[in-house]
Design a protein around this motif. Structure first.
Motif, PDB file in Angstrom:
ATOM      1  N   ASN A 366       0.810  -1.210   0.000  1.00  0.00           N
ATOM      2  CA  ASN A 366       0.000   0.000   0.000  1.00  0.00           C
ATOM      3  C   ASN A 366       0.850   1.269   0.000  1.00  0.00           C
ATOM      4  O   ASN A 366       0.496   2.260  -0.641  1.00  0.00           O
ATOM      5  CB  ASN A 366      -0.918  -0.039   1.216  1.00  0.00           C
ATOM      6  N   TYR A 367       1.965   1.234   0.723  1.00  0.00           N
ATOM      7  CA  TYR A 367       2.816   2.418   0.774  1.00  0.00           C
ATOM      8  C   TYR A 367       3.254   2.849  -0.621  1.00  0.00           C
ATOM      9  O   TYR A 367       3.483   4.017  -0.889  1.00  0.00           O
ATOM     10  CB  TYR A 367       4.061   2.142   1.623  1.00  0.00           C
ATOM     11  N   VAL A 368       3.378   1.887  -1.520  1.00  0.00           N
ATOM     12  CA  VAL A 368       3.853   2.211  -2.861  1.00  0.00           C
ATOM     13  C   VAL A 368       2.703   2.403  -3.844  1.00  0.00           C
ATOM     14  O   VAL A 368       2.736   3.276  -4.704  1.00  0.00           O
ATOM     15  CB  VAL A 368       4.767   1.077  -3.379  1.00  0.00           C
ATOM     16  N   MET A 369       1.664   1.573  -3.701  1.00  0.00           N
ATOM     17  CA  MET A 369       0.636   1.537  -4.739  1.00  0.00           C
ATOM     18  C   MET A 369      -0.539   2.473  -4.497  1.00  0.00           C
ATOM     19  O   MET A 369      -1.247   2.829  -5.425  1.00  0.00           O
ATOM     20  CB  MET A 369       0.082   0.117  -4.880  1.00  0.00           C
ATOM     21  N   HIS A 370      -0.805   2.801  -3.246  1.00  0.00           N
ATOM     22  CA  HIS A 370      -2.008   3.591  -3.012  1.00  0.00           C
ATOM     23  C   HIS A 370      -1.825   4.970  -3.626  1.00  0.00           C
ATOM     24  O   HIS A 370      -0.714   5.453  -3.764  1.00  0.00           O
ATOM     25  CB  HIS A 370      -2.312   3.700  -1.525  1.00  0.00           C
ATOM     26  N   ASN A 371      -2.942   5.562  -3.990  1.00  0.00           N
ATOM     27  CA  ASN A 371      -2.900   6.850  -4.682  1.00  0.00           C
ATOM     28  C   ASN A 371      -2.241   6.761  -6.047  1.00  0.00           C
ATOM     29  O   ASN A 371      -1.875   7.777  -6.628  1.00  0.00           O
ATOM     30  CB  ASN A 371      -2.210   7.929  -3.838  1.00  0.00           C
ATOM     31  N   THR A 372      -2.075   5.561  -6.574  1.00  0.00           N
ATOM     32  CA  THR A 372      -1.716   5.447  -7.984  1.00  0.00           C
ATOM     33  C   THR A 372      -2.981   5.002  -8.718  1.00  0.00           C
ATOM     34  O   THR A 372      -4.009   4.696  -8.095  1.00  0.00           O
ATOM     35  CB  THR A 372      -0.632   4.390  -8.246  1.00  0.00           C
ATOM     36  N   LEU A 373      -2.888   4.900 -10.024  1.00  0.00           N
ATOM     37  CA  LEU A 373      -4.044   4.474 -10.820  1.00  0.00           C
ATOM     38  C   LEU A 373      -4.400   3.008 -10.559  1.00  0.00           C
ATOM     39  O   LEU A 373      -5.415   2.515 -11.060  1.00  0.00           O
ATOM     40  CB  LEU A 373      -3.763   4.692 -12.308  1.00  0.00           C
ATOM     41  N   PHE A 425      -9.628  -1.345 -20.647  1.00  0.00           N
ATOM     42  CA  PHE A 425      -9.688  -0.049 -19.961  1.00  0.00           C
ATOM     43  C   PHE A 425      -9.124  -0.161 -18.545  1.00  0.00           C
ATOM     44  O   PHE A 425      -8.296   0.649 -18.111  1.00  0.00           O
ATOM     45  CB  PHE A 425     -11.139   0.428 -19.951  1.00  0.00           C
ATOM     46  N   THR A 426      -9.544  -1.200 -17.826  1.00  0.00           N
ATOM     47  CA  THR A 426      -9.087  -1.288 -16.436  1.00  0.00           C
ATOM     48  C   THR A 426      -7.626  -1.735 -16.368  1.00  0.00           C
ATOM     49  O   THR A 426      -6.902  -1.316 -15.479  1.00  0.00           O
ATOM     50  CB  THR A 426      -9.966  -2.251 -15.629  1.00  0.00           C
ATOM     51  N   MET A 427      -7.212  -2.581 -17.325  1.00  0.00           N
ATOM     52  CA  MET A 427      -5.802  -2.977 -17.312  1.00  0.00           C
ATOM     53  C   MET A 427      -4.911  -1.755 -17.546  1.00  0.00           C
ATOM     54  O   MET A 427      -3.811  -1.673 -16.998  1.00  0.00           O
ATOM     55  CB  MET A 427      -5.513  -4.017 -18.409  1.00  0.00           C
ATOM     56  N   SER A 428      -5.409  -0.807 -18.337  1.00  0.00           N
ATOM     57  CA  SER A 428      -4.581   0.376 -18.584  1.00  0.00           C
ATOM     58  C   SER A 428      -4.402   1.165 -17.282  1.00  0.00           C
ATOM     59  O   SER A 428      -3.342   1.722 -17.031  1.00  0.00           O
ATOM     60  CB  SER A 428      -5.196   1.258 -19.666  1.00  0.00           C
ATOM     61  N   GLY A 433      -0.809   2.230 -12.928  1.00  0.00           N
ATOM     62  CA  GLY A 433      -0.547   2.281 -11.495  1.00  0.00           C
ATOM     63  C   GLY A 433       0.733   1.562 -11.143  1.00  0.00           C
ATOM     64  O   GLY A 433       1.551   2.043 -10.352  1.00  0.00           O
ATOM     65  N   LYS A 434       0.899   0.413 -11.749  1.00  0.00           N
ATOM     66  CA  LYS A 434       2.112  -0.356 -11.487  1.00  0.00           C
ATOM     67  C   LYS A 434       3.346   0.445 -11.895  1.00  0.00           C
ATOM     68  O   LYS A 434       4.386   0.389 -11.247  1.00  0.00           O
ATOM     69  CB  LYS A 434       2.050  -1.677 -12.246  1.00  0.00           C
ATOM     70  N   GLU A 435       3.190   1.230 -12.957  1.00  0.00           N
ATOM     71  CA  GLU A 435       4.316   2.048 -13.423  1.00  0.00           C
ATOM     72  C   GLU A 435       4.453   3.339 -12.624  1.00  0.00           C
ATOM     73  O   GLU A 435       5.291   4.179 -12.940  1.00  0.00           O
ATOM     74  CB  GLU A 435       4.129   2.403 -14.908  1.00  0.00           C
ATOM     75  N   GLY A 436       3.537   3.527 -11.677  1.00  0.00           N
ATOM     76  CA  GLY A 436       3.676   4.685 -10.803  1.00  0.00           C
ATOM     77  C   GLY A 436       2.864   5.906 -11.203  1.00  0.00           C
ATOM     78  O   GLY A 436       3.053   6.980 -10.642  1.00  0.00           O
ATOM     79  N   ALA A 437       1.929   5.763 -12.149  1.00  0.00           N
ATOM     80  CA  ALA A 437       1.105   6.912 -12.526  1.00  0.00           C
ATOM     81  C   ALA A 437       0.193   7.269 -11.363  1.00  0.00           C
ATOM     82  O   ALA A 437      -0.546   6.421 -10.857  1.00  0.00           O
ATOM     83  CB  ALA A 437       0.278   6.592 -13.764  1.00  0.00           C
ATOM     84  N   LEU A 445       2.718  12.413 -16.924  1.00  0.00           N
ATOM     85  CA  LEU A 445       4.076  12.436 -17.475  1.00  0.00           C
ATOM     86  C   LEU A 445       4.079  11.726 -18.827  1.00  0.00           C
ATOM     87  O   LEU A 445       3.257  10.840 -19.062  1.00  0.00           O
ATOM     88  CB  LEU A 445       5.024  11.698 -16.529  1.00  0.00           C
ATOM     89  N   PRO A 446       5.024  12.076 -19.694  1.00  0.00           N
ATOM     90  CA  PRO A 446       5.055  11.452 -21.028  1.00  0.00           C
ATOM     91  C   PRO A 446       5.103   9.922 -20.951  1.00  0.00           C
ATOM     92  O   PRO A 446       4.487   9.243 -21.776  1.00  0.00           O
ATOM     93  CB  PRO A 446       6.335  12.008 -21.644  1.00  0.00           C
ATOM     94  N   GLU A 447       5.801   9.369 -19.933  1.00  0.00           N
ATOM     95  CA  GLU A 447       5.910   7.907 -19.844  1.00  0.00           C
ATOM     96  C   GLU A 447       4.563   7.238 -19.632  1.00  0.00           C
ATOM     97  O   GLU A 447       4.388   6.060 -19.924  1.00  0.00           O
ATOM     98  CB  GLU A 447       6.809   7.492 -18.671  1.00  0.00           C
ATOM     99  N   TRP A 448       3.625   7.963 -19.031  1.00  0.00           N
ATOM    100  CA  TRP A 448       2.341   7.335 -18.692  1.00  0.00           C
ATOM    101  C   TRP A 448       1.354   7.414 -19.846  1.00  0.00           C
ATOM    102  O   TRP A 448       0.343   6.710 -19.862  1.00  0.00           O
ATOM    103  CB  TRP A 448       1.710   8.031 -17.477  1.00  0.00           C
ATOM    104  N   ILE A 449       1.653   8.302 -20.779  1.00  0.00           N
ATOM    105  CA  ILE A 449       0.635   8.623 -21.778  1.00  0.00           C
ATOM    106  C   ILE A 449       0.247   7.441 -22.673  1.00  0.00           C
ATOM    107  O   ILE A 449      -0.939   7.291 -22.994  1.00  0.00           O
ATOM    108  CB  ILE A 449       1.068   9.877 -22.564  1.00  0.00           C
ATOM    109  N   PRO A 450       1.177   6.578 -23.060  1.00  0.00           N
ATOM    110  CA  PRO A 450       0.750   5.446 -23.901  1.00  0.00           C
ATOM    111  C   PRO A 450      -0.379   4.638 -23.254  1.00  0.00           C
ATOM    112  O   PRO A 450      -1.337   4.248 -23.940  1.00  0.00           O
ATOM    113  CB  PRO A 450       2.019   4.607 -24.022  1.00  0.00           C
ATOM    114  N   TYR A 451      -0.309   4.428 -21.926  1.00  0.00           N
ATOM    115  CA  TYR A 451      -1.380   3.667 -21.264  1.00  0.00           C
ATOM    116  C   TYR A 451      -2.690   4.444 -21.312  1.00  0.00           C
ATOM    117  O   TYR A 451      -3.769   3.878 -21.468  1.00  0.00           O
ATOM    118  CB  TYR A 451      -1.016   3.371 -19.809  1.00  0.00           C
ATOM    119  N   ASP A 452      -2.569   5.761 -21.133  1.00  0.00           N
ATOM    120  CA  ASP A 452      -3.782   6.582 -21.149  1.00  0.00           C
ATOM    121  C   ASP A 452      -4.463   6.490 -22.517  1.00  0.00           C
ATOM    122  O   ASP A 452      -5.691   6.422 -22.606  1.00  0.00           O
ATOM    123  CB  ASP A 452      -3.439   8.047 -20.861  1.00  0.00           C
TER     124      ASP A 452
END
Ligand code: HEM
Lengths: 495, 207
Positions: A366-373, A425-428, A433-437, A445-452
């Protein structure tokens, strides 16, 4: 001894009130999904609506979705529960009217007043807008939630009244005599057990929610009445989490009631079933601290409780329901039509959607994943592929022209579009989230945009499929109110 | 209800009158009103209870005809709601301490305008009406208690801030206990007014 044979009951059409609930739900659901798509496209930089509109849409989407799935869930619950106990139609309708009044207040607050502090109205944000919205707008939003809450309190009180009248107490509605004593086979049917559970937890959640809302309203106008922010957060999450959890427990009644009609196998409330519902009645109320694991200021025992109960509560009802559904379907020769497909896939969606929460409920993760997508990834899976699928399954059930009606290829394509669209949609979200978005960011950030971007395509596919579902339901409204056999009998019985 | 004109009712009525007078004696009043908690959470509820018991001692047909004359259960609930809300205001507490007229109004209005109409209405309320009264009362008590705890100022001239805070805590605790108790009655069944399975709608159950 308990006897478990199927007793056929006729398929009842929906009352006008239920249909009104469903039509409102369908329209609002679609609109909110479009808002969601706009948000996702903003993150993907396909469009540029700006931060203000992103957060306005996010506030509307959050509050609107939570409210509307509660409304849709209530209509399923009411439709089936009415076949066992005597419910009051006028209160059911009053809830809809009160709901709509609340919706208008919320819409006005966001669209006219620019309120955009998210549906969780976390203290002290609504009162500290730094000039972005007025006190009046914040008050209107919280007032709107309060009004909607009052409607649901009335509805649940009526349900409690009816269950108590018929069974002699909510404990009996949960099947306690059969759970703790010998199982005489007379336990209340699953629809009653589920409605009892929802009624208990929602009444508690709503009273807590109303208390914090009123306090925040007082604080809004007289800020010297200070509120402990941590306490406020605890109360808001208690209310919000109980309320949104209860939604799926209402909708699952459709599975309990409809699937058995297809295979003519009973879904009885045996001891394991009753035990899991009673356990969840209590656990649902203590699970919310898993949203608060990052608030180190909370007492440690409180967070550990959230962790443990979060683990425990993932399973009982889910397993009992999933296993029960397998037993109903296994080697029954069930005929798959839109309704049975959607109901069956909803259990898959519920189970799959619960897993990310289970993982995120672990303190170290949770410390790492919460508040991510990751988190929107979790709840969109179980809400869309689980809860919303149940609602559409129910709509197809009501509108099915006759027992042997065949689905058109368009509907079947829409079904697969819905499943694939939702999963993509949900996997994105999950992958992002796993990537830290981070969650709740208008700009990525540009790194997150492909998933979006990928997420936006899948969301569009999902919405196109939902359009087919809704169109089909609206064209069949006339049938939905009539009483006739809808479920096609399984091959093993029909032949 | 047969027992109304029975010696039992007479004895009860007598006892009730004595308790009422006892509460009104200067000594008891001074002691009760010396602390905000006792004033709000002991004396006032006792006055309401006296009204409740008194109303129940009246013959059923009297209760029914009074209820019919005042226009049914909703006006009764509304009157009780407003009268009780008034006495939750800090000003009202101050007034009761400083002004004998206000004190008298308190001694009259709590039994007559809160306890009495509640009993009249209770007989006719189903679980929805009763649930509404309970959930409303409980959340009001909790929020008011909370306000007393966090209030930045002394709200009553006659009581100290720490007294106000203690009263606030008692109110919050009382509201939680009341809520649990009310839910408990729903869980084990029983008192739900006219809709009870045995249709015993005499209003003699609290919940
Ligand atoms: C086509 C369908 C949908 C799309 C495209 C969509 C899109 C989104 C997006 C982009 C967000 C913001 C994520 C973030 O950056 O934090 C979001 C948040 C959210 N969505 Fe959806 N959504 C859809 C369906 C649903 C459904 C069916 C529900 C509920 C039943 C729902 C409930 C929520 C909630 C509660 C939030 C959180 C809002 C907040 O963080 O305050 N969504 N959605």
């Amino acid at each position: 001894m308990a006897s478990y044979t199927y007793t056929a009951t006729p398929d009842q059409g929906a009352k006008a009130g239920v249909l009104a609930y469903l039509v409102v739900s369908a329209v609002v659901l679609l609109l909110m999904m479009l808002f969601g798509l706009l948000m996702r496209m903003e993150q993907a930089q396909f469009i540029s609506i700006g931060g203000l509109w992103f957060y306005k849409l996010m506030t509307l989407h959050g509050a609107g979705m939570v409210g509307i799935v509660a409304l849709a869930g209530a209509s399923i619950m009411w439709h089936f529960l009415r076949q066992y106990v005597e419910l009051t139609t006028s209160i059911f309708i009053a809830n809809l009217v009160i709901f709509l009044i609340g919706v208008v207040m919320i819409l006005a607050s966001v669209l006219l007043g620019d309120f955009h502090a998210a549906w969780t109205f976390l203290f002290p944000l609504p009162g500290n807008s730094m000039g972005m919205w007025s006190q009046g707008a914040a008050a209107l939003f919280m007032g709107g939630l309060l009004v909607i809450g009052v409607g649901f309190v009335l509805l649940h009180l009526d349900i409690a009244r009816a269950i108590i009248k018929n069974y002699g107490g909510l404990g009996r509605g949960l099947g306690w005599p059969q759970l703790f004593g010998p199982d005489d086979g007379n336990a209340p049917p699953p629809a009653v057990v589920a409605s009892t559970m929802v009624t208990i937890v929602n009444l508690i959640g709503l009273v807590v929610g109303a208390s914090i809302l009123i306090m925040m309203l007082v604080n809004l106008y007289v800020p010297t009445f200070e509120i402990d922010a941590l306490l406020a957060k605890g109360m808001i999450y208690f209310f919000g989490h109980v309320f949104i959890n209860a939604v799926i427990y209402m909708a699952v009644i459709a599975v309990y009631e409809i699937l058995p009609r297809y295979t003519q196998r009973p879904w009885k409330s045996n001891k394991v079933f009753l035990a899991s519902w009673t356990a969840s009645t209590i656990m649902v109320m203590f699970i919310f601290p898993h949203h608060l694991l990052m608030d180190y200021a909370f007492p440690k025992w409180f967070l550990i409780m959230g962790h443990i109960i979060g683990y425990l509560n993932t399973f009982p009802i889910l397993i009992v329901t999933g296993y029960g559904a397998m037993m109903i379907v296994y080697r029954s020769g069930i005929r798959w039509d839109m309704c049975s497909r959607l109901l069956f896939v909803s259990l898959f969606g519920w189970a799959v959607g619960a897993m990310p929460a289970f993982i995120d409920g672990t303190i170290t993760v949770n410390y790492v994943m919460h508040n991510t997508l990751w988190v929107p990834g979790h709840f969109h899976t179980y809400l869309i592929l689980g809860m919303v699928a149940m609602v559409f399954g129910f709509m197809y059930y009501l509108g099915k022209p006759d027992e042997n009606a065949k689905d058109s290829p368009i509907d079947i394509a829409a079904f697969w579009g819905f499943v694939v669209g939702t999963m993509g949609f949900t996997m994105s979200f999950l992958y992002g989230g796993k990537e830290g978005a981070a969650r709740r960011y208008a700009e990525h950030l540009p790194e997150w945009i492909p998933y979006d971007r990928l997420g936006s395509y899948f969301a569009a596919l999902l919405i196109a499929s939902v359009l087919v579902f809704i169109f089909r339901f609206l064209t069949r409204l006339g049938l939905a109110g009539r009483d006739y056999q809808r479920a096609s009998l399984a091959r093993s019985i029909a032949t | 209800m047969k027992r109304t004109s029975s010696p039992y009712a007479v004895r009860m009525g007598f006892g009730l009158g004595i308790s009422y007078l006892f509460l009104a004696t200067p000594m008891v009043r001074d002691w009760m009103e010396a602390s905000m908690s006792r004033h709000m959470l002991v004396q006032m509820p006792l006055l309401v209870v006296i009204g409740i018991v008194a109303c129940r001692l009246l013959p059923a047909h009297w209760q029914n005809s009074v209820l019919a004359r005042v226009g049914g259960s909703i006006p009764c609930v509304v009157v009780a709601l407003f009268a009780s809300s008034y006495w939750m205001l800090p000003r009202a507490l101050d007034a009761a301490l400083n002004d004998p007229l206000a004190e008298m109004a308190k001694f009259l209005s709590l039994p007559l305008l809160v306890g009495f109409p509640l009993v009249l209405a209770w007989r006719r309320l189903t679980l929805i009406g009763r649930g509404f009264v309970w959930t409303n009362f409980i959340s009001m008590l909790a929020v008011l208690g909370w306000l007393y705890i966090v209030a930045p100022v002394r709200v009553c001239n006659s009581y100290l801030v720490n007294d106000q805070e203690t009263a606030g805590w008692y109110m919050v605790i009382a509201s939680v206990l009341l809520f649990l108790w009310w839910l408990g009655t729903l869980l084990v069944g029983g008192g739900v007014g006219p809709d009870k399975p045995d249709r015993n709608g005499t209003g003699t159950k609290l919940a």
